[in-house]
Design a protein around this motif. Structure first.
Motif, PDB file in Angstrom:
ATOM      1  N   UNK A 169      57.045  44.719  10.684  1.00  0.00           N
ATOM      2  CA  UNK A 169      58.071  45.001   9.681  1.00  0.00           C
ATOM      3  C   UNK A 169      58.825  46.279  10.044  1.00  0.00           C
ATOM      4  N   UNK A 170      58.100  47.288  10.521  1.00  0.00           N
ATOM      5  CA  UNK A 170      58.742  48.559  10.874  1.00  0.00           C
ATOM      6  C   UNK A 170      59.853  48.373  11.903  1.00  0.00           C
ATOM      7  N   UNK A 171      59.550  47.647  12.975  1.00  0.00           N
ATOM      8  CA  UNK A 171      60.557  47.517  14.036  1.00  0.00           C
ATOM      9  C   UNK A 171      61.675  46.549  13.623  1.00  0.00           C
ATOM     10  N   UNK A 172      61.351  45.589  12.730  1.00  0.00           N
ATOM     11  CA  UNK A 172      62.394  44.703  12.211  1.00  0.00           C
ATOM     12  C   UNK A 172      63.371  45.503  11.357  1.00  0.00           C
ATOM     13  N   UNK A 230      56.731  40.186  18.308  1.00  0.00           N
ATOM     14  CA  UNK A 230      55.435  39.759  18.828  1.00  0.00           C
ATOM     15  C   UNK A 230      54.716  40.903  19.537  1.00  0.00           C
ATOM     16  N   UNK A 231      55.471  41.718  20.254  1.00  0.00           N
ATOM     17  CA  UNK A 231      54.866  42.863  20.922  1.00  0.00           C
ATOM     18  C   UNK A 231      54.391  43.891  19.902  1.00  0.00           C
ATOM     19  N   UNK A 232      55.183  44.101  18.858  1.00  0.00           N
ATOM     20  CA  UNK A 232      54.786  45.029  17.793  1.00  0.00           C
ATOM     21  C   UNK A 232      53.513  44.538  17.109  1.00  0.00           C
ATOM     22  N   UNK A 247      58.637  29.556  31.067  1.00  0.00           N
ATOM     23  CA  UNK A 247      58.370  29.682  29.628  1.00  0.00           C
ATOM     24  C   UNK A 247      58.884  31.027  29.140  1.00  0.00           C
ATOM     25  N   UNK A 248      59.575  31.036  27.987  1.00  0.00           N
ATOM     26  CA  UNK A 248      60.141  32.267  27.440  1.00  0.00           C
ATOM     27  C   UNK A 248      59.040  33.295  27.176  1.00  0.00           C
ATOM     28  N   UNK A 249      59.401  34.569  27.256  1.00  0.00           N
ATOM     29  CA  UNK A 249      58.423  35.645  27.125  1.00  0.00           C
ATOM     30  C   UNK A 249      57.687  35.601  25.792  1.00  0.00           C
ATOM     31  N   UNK A 305      69.865  33.917  13.702  1.00  0.00           N
ATOM     32  CA  UNK A 305      70.283  34.510  14.984  1.00  0.00           C
ATOM     33  C   UNK A 305      69.582  35.854  15.182  1.00  0.00           C
ATOM     34  N   UNK A 306      69.522  36.641  14.120  1.00  0.00           N
ATOM     35  CA  UNK A 306      68.869  37.955  14.191  1.00  0.00           C
ATOM     36  C   UNK A 306      67.388  37.800  14.514  1.00  0.00           C
ATOM     37  N   UNK A 307      66.695  36.914  13.796  1.00  0.00           N
ATOM     38  CA  UNK A 307      65.256  36.725  14.012  1.00  0.00           C
ATOM     39  C   UNK A 307      64.956  36.210  15.415  1.00  0.00           C
ATOM     40  N   UNK A 308      65.767  35.294  15.880  1.00  0.00           N
ATOM     41  CA  UNK A 308      65.557  34.753  17.229  1.00  0.00           C
ATOM     42  C   UNK A 308      65.717  35.855  18.267  1.00  0.00           C
ATOM     43  N   UNK A 309      66.677  36.733  18.046  1.00  0.00           N
ATOM     44  CA  UNK A 309      66.933  37.794  19.003  1.00  0.00           C
ATOM     45  C   UNK A 309      65.857  38.856  19.032  1.00  0.00           C
ATOM     46  N   UNK A 310      65.283  39.180  17.868  1.00  0.00           N
ATOM     47  CA  UNK A 310      64.311  40.271  17.783  1.00  0.00           C
ATOM     48  C   UNK A 310      62.873  39.768  17.925  1.00  0.00           C
ATOM     49  N   UNK A 311      62.686  38.456  17.999  1.00  0.00           N
ATOM     50  CA  UNK A 311      61.350  37.873  17.973  1.00  0.00           C
ATOM     51  C   UNK A 311      60.419  38.388  19.079  1.00  0.00           C
ATOM     52  N   UNK A 312      60.877  38.518  20.336  1.00  0.00           N
ATOM     53  CA  UNK A 312      59.963  39.047  21.367  1.00  0.00           C
ATOM     54  C   UNK A 312      59.441  40.439  21.016  1.00  0.00           C
TER      55      UNK A 312
END
Length: 434
Positions: free
Chosen positions: A406-409, A281-283, A4-6, A271-278
Motif C-alpha cells: 500500500x505504501x508504494x502504491x 509484488x516486490x514490495x 514470462x513477464x517479471x 492501467x495504473x495497477x497493471x503498470x505498478x504491479x511488478x
C-alpha cells in the motif's frame, strides 16, 4: 518463445517459496532451508539496499537541477508534501473507523493474551526500549535529525535517508543557482551516473524471482518451526485482527487510490495497477519501501509514463515520509490492543492517535519492521499498555508485506497526481512489464 513477464516470475517464486517452507517444516528440513536457501534472500535484500542510497542521491540531484527554477521546485514540493500528509491522515482515520466497527480485540480470551505476553516478552521489551529512546528526544529533534553533520556517515545507513534527501535537495538547488556553464558538467556527470545506477537496477531485478523464493521459504520456516500446524493455529487466532487491517489496506488500494488516480490523475485505474504491479509484488516480498524504490521508479517512468523529473523527486521522498499502509496499521493495532485489554478510548485519545500515527509515519524508516517501533510511541501517547504489542508480533511480517504494498502504491498515486497537474504525464501506448 516469449519470456514470462517479471511479475509472473515473482508470483511463481513467492508460491514456490511458501510451498518449500511448509514442506521443510513437515520433513524436518528447517536447518537446510535456513543455512542454504534463506541466505540468498538476504543477499537479494542487501543488493536492493546497496543501490537505494545512490539511487536517491543521484536521482534527486538530477531531478531538482532539471527544474531550472526555484519557484517550480517549491510548487512541486508543496503539492507533493501536502498530498502525502492528506492521504496519511485519511488512512489513519479509515483504520480507526474500521477497528471501532469490528472490535477485533474483544475476540481474545485472557488465557491467550497471557500466552502471547509470555512468548514475546523479550521482543516487546526490545521494541519498548527503542521507542523509549525516541520518546526522550525533544519536540524539534526530528527536524534536527534531517540535517546531517556528515554526508558520508548518513550514506552508510538506509535509515538516514531523510539526511541524504536533504543534501540532494540542497545540492540540486545550488546547481540551479550557479551559472549554467559551470553547472552543465556536473549535471552531465550525475545524468550518466543515474543511467548507470538504473542499469544496475535492471541487473538486480533479473534475480528477483529467486530472491523472493528464498525470502519466503526462510520466513515460513521461522514462523512455523517444526510444527506447520502451529502456524495455522496462530493465524486462525489472530485472523480477525488481520482481516480488519487487510480490509483497510484493500480500501486504500481499491477505493481511495482509484478515486485519486481517476479524478486527479485522469488515468484508468486498471492501467495504473497493471503498470505498478511488478513493484507491488516486490514490495510484498521485501516489506521495504526503500528496497522497492528502484522498481517503483522504473514502473512509474516506463509503464505509467510519468516524467523522470517528477519521479526522481516525488518517489524517493515518498519512500521516506509517505507510509499510508503503516499509518492505517498503527491506528488499527493501537485500538485493537486497547480493546484486548478492556480499555475504552475516548474521542480525544483517538484523535491523538491520528496525530501521533501521522507524525510517526514520517519518521519511520522505510525498512521491514520499522512500523513496530513507531507503534510503541503511538501506544504510549494513547496510554495503552506497551506490553500489548506482544499480541500482534506473530502476524506482523505478513501485514508488513501488505502495508508496504500500500505504501508504494500511494507513492506512485501521488507521483501520477503531481505529474498530471504539472503536465508531466505521458502514458505510453503499451505497458512494458518484464
Amino acid at each position: 518463445m516469449k519470456k514470462l513477464a517479471l511479475h509472473w516470475q515473482i508470483l511463481i517464486g513467492m508460491a514456490l517459496g511458501v510451498a518449500w517452507g511448509m514442506s521443510s517444516s513437515s520433513l524436518g528440513l528447517n536447518s537446510f532451508t535456513t543455512d542454504w536457501i534463506s541466505p540468498f534472500g538476504t543477499i537479494f535484500i542487501n543488493m536492493l539496499k546497496l543501490i537505494a542510497v545512490p539511487l536517491v542521491l543521484v536521482s534527486l540531484i538530477t531531478g531538482v537541477s532539471s527544474l531550472s527554477d526555484i519557484s517550480r521546485l517549491s510548487r512541486i514540493g508543496t503539492k507533493t508534501i501536502g498530498t502525502y500528509l492528506a492521504t496519511t491522515v485519511l488512512a489513519v482515520v479509515l483504520g480507526l473507523i474500521l477497528v471501532n466497527i469490528f472490535e477485533p480485540g474483544k475476540a481474545f480470551s485472557p488465557e491467550k493474551r497471557e500466552d502471547f505476553k509470555e512468548q514475546y516478552a523479550s521482543t516487546a521489551s526490545d521494541k519498548s526500549s527503542d521507542a523509549a529512546a525516541l520518546e526522550q528526544q525533544g519536540p524539534l529533534q526530528p527536524l534536527v535529525d534531517i540535517v546531517p553533520e556528515n554526508l558520508f556517515l548518513a550514506m552508510t545507513s538506509n535509515g538516514s535517508m531523510l539526511q541524504v534527501i536533504f543534501f540532494a535537495l540542497l545540492f540540486g538547488i545550488a546547481l540551479i543557482l550557479i551559472p549554467p556553464d559551470k553547472a552543465q558538467p556536473v549535471n552531465d556527470f550525475f545524468e550518466g551516473a543515474n543511467m548507470a545506477i538504473l542499469k544496475i537496477v535492471d541487473i538486480i531485478m533479473m534475480t528477483a524471482p529467486y530472491g523472493v523464493f528464498a525470502l519466503l521459504a526462510g520466513l515460513v520456516v521461522d514462523f512455523a518451526g517444526d510444527d506447520p500446524a502451529s502456524a495455522w493455529e496462530l493465524l486462525m487466532v489472530l485472523g480477525y485482527y488481520c482481516i480488519v487491517v487487510i480490509i483497510g489496506l484493500a480500501l486504500m488500494i481499491f477505493v481511495v487510490y482509484p478515486a485519486l488516480v481517476v479524478t486527479v490523475g485522469k488515468t484508468k485505474y486498471t492501467h495504473f495497477l497493471k503498470g505498478i504491479f511488478p513493484a507491488q509484488m516486490l514490495a510484498f516480498s521485501t516489506s521495504s519501501s526503500a528496497a522497492t524504490l528502484p522498481a517503483t521508479m522504473e514502473c512509474a517512468e516506463k509503464n505509467l509514463g510519468i516524467n523522470k523529473e517528477i519521479t526522481s523527486f516525488v518517489l524517493p521522498l515518498g519512500a521516506t515520509v509517505n507510509m499510508d499502509g503503516t499509518s492505517l496499521y498503527q491506528s488499527v493495532a493501537a485500538v485493537f490492543i486497547a480493546q484486548a485489554y478492556g480499555i475504552d478510548l475516548s474521542l480525544s485519545a483517538q484523535l491523538g492517535i491520528v496525530m501521533t500515527a501521522t507524525l510517526a509515519s514520517i519518521g519511520s524508516a522505510a525498512v521491514p519492521g520499522a512500523g513496530i517501533v513507531m507503534l510503541v510511541i503511538v501506544l504510549q501517547q494513547a496510554g495503552i499498555p506497551i506490553e500489548g504489542i506482544a499480541l500482534i508480533l506473530a502476524p506482523d511480517r505478513l501485514l508488513d508485506m501488505l502495508r508496504t504494498t500500500v505504501n508504494i502504491t500511494g507513492d506512485a498515486t501521488v507521483a501520477m497526481m503531481v505529474a498530471r497537474t504539472e503536465g508531466q504525464l505521458h502514458p505510453p501506448t503499451e505497458i512494458t512489464v518484464r
